[in-house]
Design an enzyme around this catalytic site. Sequence first.
Site, PDB file in Angstrom:
ATOM      1  N   ASP A 136      18.018  15.468  -8.348  1.00 36.89           N
ATOM      2  CA  ASP A 136      17.239  14.609  -7.453  1.00 36.89           C
ATOM      3  C   ASP A 136      16.080  15.470  -6.920  1.00 36.89           C
ATOM      4  OD1 ASP A 136      18.319  16.268  -5.521  1.00 36.89           O
ATOM      5  OD2 ASP A 136      19.113  14.652  -4.265  1.00 36.89           O
ATOM      6  N   CYS A 151      21.171  19.254  -6.912  1.00 35.91           N
ATOM      7  CA  CYS A 151      20.650  18.492  -5.768  1.00 35.91           C
ATOM      8  C   CYS A 151      20.562  19.480  -4.611  1.00 35.91           C
ATOM      9  CB  CYS A 151      21.501  17.254  -5.458  1.00 35.91           C
ATOM     10  SG  CYS A 151      23.170  17.544  -4.870  1.00 35.91           S
ATOM     11  N   GLY A 152      20.348  19.000  -3.394  1.00 38.56           N
ATOM     12  CA  GLY A 152      20.182  19.937  -2.286  1.00 38.56           C
ATOM     13  C   GLY A 152      21.390  20.845  -2.131  1.00 38.56           C
ATOM     14  N   THR A 153      22.559  20.234  -2.110  1.00 40.91           N
ATOM     15  CA  THR A 153      23.801  20.997  -1.941  1.00 40.91           C
ATOM     16  C   THR A 153      24.598  21.144  -3.233  1.00 40.91           C
ATOM     17  OG1 THR A 153      24.943  18.946  -1.451  1.00 40.91           O
ATOM     18  CG2 THR A 153      24.088  20.180   0.435  1.00 40.91           C
ATOM     19  N   GLY A 154      24.340  20.305  -4.191  1.00 36.70           N
ATOM     20  CA  GLY A 154      25.167  20.232  -5.406  1.00 36.70           C
ATOM     21  C   GLY A 154      26.359  19.302  -5.221  1.00 36.70           C
ATOM     22  N   GLY A 187      26.485  16.021  -3.844  1.00 37.99           N
ATOM     23  CA  GLY A 187      26.284  14.620  -4.225  1.00 37.99           C
ATOM     24  C   GLY A 187      26.347  14.416  -5.734  1.00 37.99           C
ATOM     25  N   HIS A 214      39.181  27.988 -17.146  1.00 40.10           N
ATOM     26  CA  HIS A 214      40.388  27.292 -16.653  1.00 40.10           C
ATOM     27  C   HIS A 214      40.251  25.778 -16.678  1.00 40.10           C
ATOM     28  CE1 HIS A 214      42.095  30.919 -14.197  1.00 40.10           C
ATOM     29  NE2 HIS A 214      41.499  31.306 -15.323  1.00 40.10           N
ATOM     30  N   ARG A 221      47.917  27.183 -21.166  1.00 42.40           N
ATOM     31  CA  ARG A 221      48.475  26.459 -20.011  1.00 42.40           C
ATOM     32  C   ARG A 221      47.433  25.573 -19.338  1.00 42.40           C
ATOM     33  NH1 ARG A 221      46.996  31.434 -18.337  1.00 42.40           N
ATOM     34  NH2 ARG A 221      46.186  31.717 -16.209  1.00 42.40           N
ATOM     35  N   HIS A 222      46.168  25.969 -19.453  1.00 39.79           N
ATOM     36  CA  HIS A 222      45.108  25.184 -18.808  1.00 39.79           C
ATOM     37  C   HIS A 222      44.934  23.822 -19.477  1.00 39.79           C
ATOM     38  CE1 HIS A 222      44.228  28.680 -16.464  1.00 39.79           C
ATOM     39  NE2 HIS A 222      44.015  29.400 -17.560  1.00 39.79           N
TER      40      HIS A 222
HETATM   41  C1  RB5 Z   1      18.848  14.876  -0.395  1.00 35.74           C
HETATM   42  O1  RB5 Z   1      18.285  14.975   0.861  1.00 35.74           O
HETATM   43  C2  RB5 Z   1      20.239  15.486  -0.383  1.00 35.74           C
HETATM   44  O2  RB5 Z   1      21.081  14.703   0.390  1.00 35.74           O
HETATM   45  C3  RB5 Z   1      20.775  15.635  -1.786  1.00 35.74           C
HETATM   46  O3  RB5 Z   1      19.908  16.427  -2.530  1.00 35.74           O
HETATM   47  C4  RB5 Z   1      22.134  16.278  -1.916  1.00 35.74           C
HETATM   48  O4  RB5 Z   1      22.217  17.460  -1.199  1.00 35.74           O
HETATM   49  C5  RB5 Z   1      23.283  15.390  -1.707  1.00 35.74           C
HETATM   50  O5  RB5 Z   1      24.452  15.770  -1.863  1.00 35.74           O
END
Ligand code: RB5
Length: 150
Positions: free
Chosen positions: A7, A64-67, A69, A97, A131-132
């Site tokens: 995104d 994404c911003g955090t990975g 979403g 694994h 095992r995995h």
């Molecule tokens: C966008 O602002 C942010 O919410 C998206 O990139 C992501 O971090 C969501 O998990």
Amino acid sequence: MLAIGSDHGGFLLKEKIIEFLETEGIDFRDFGTYDAQSVDYPDFALQVAQAVASGECDRGILCCGTGIGVSITANKVPGIRAALCGDTFSARASREHNDANILALGERVIGPGLAVDIVKVWLESEFSGGRHDRRLKKIAAIERGYTKGE
Ligand code: RB5
């Protein structure tokens, strides 16, 4: 063929990873987004996840911003094992694994240098099996509606 997508929050990191893939001569398909304008991450995570689940692409990378979403979204698609990684140890283990077929990264969490190292390790690592494999079969059974543990 590798699928890649993001995104707006992961757009710059996606571009960095694309630079790396081009330098290494790794084939990829870019599912967007193609600029920093605000979009909804599920739209891009779904396209990458479907490309991997269908076999059109072997593996995928989502940013994404955090990975978070993109990984939550991708993991809704049957057959997808998306791993959100912020270190190379987890990246290697997610392949060895968990046979992770999608790597999720957070542009606002890790720097581009570490992200590219994570991508390198993740692409080079292989599933260990053994095992995995039994454990992955249990995950697949859950996708088919199995609700009881052993
Ligand atoms: C966008 O602002 C942010 O919410 C998206 O990139 C992501 O971090 C969501 O998990």
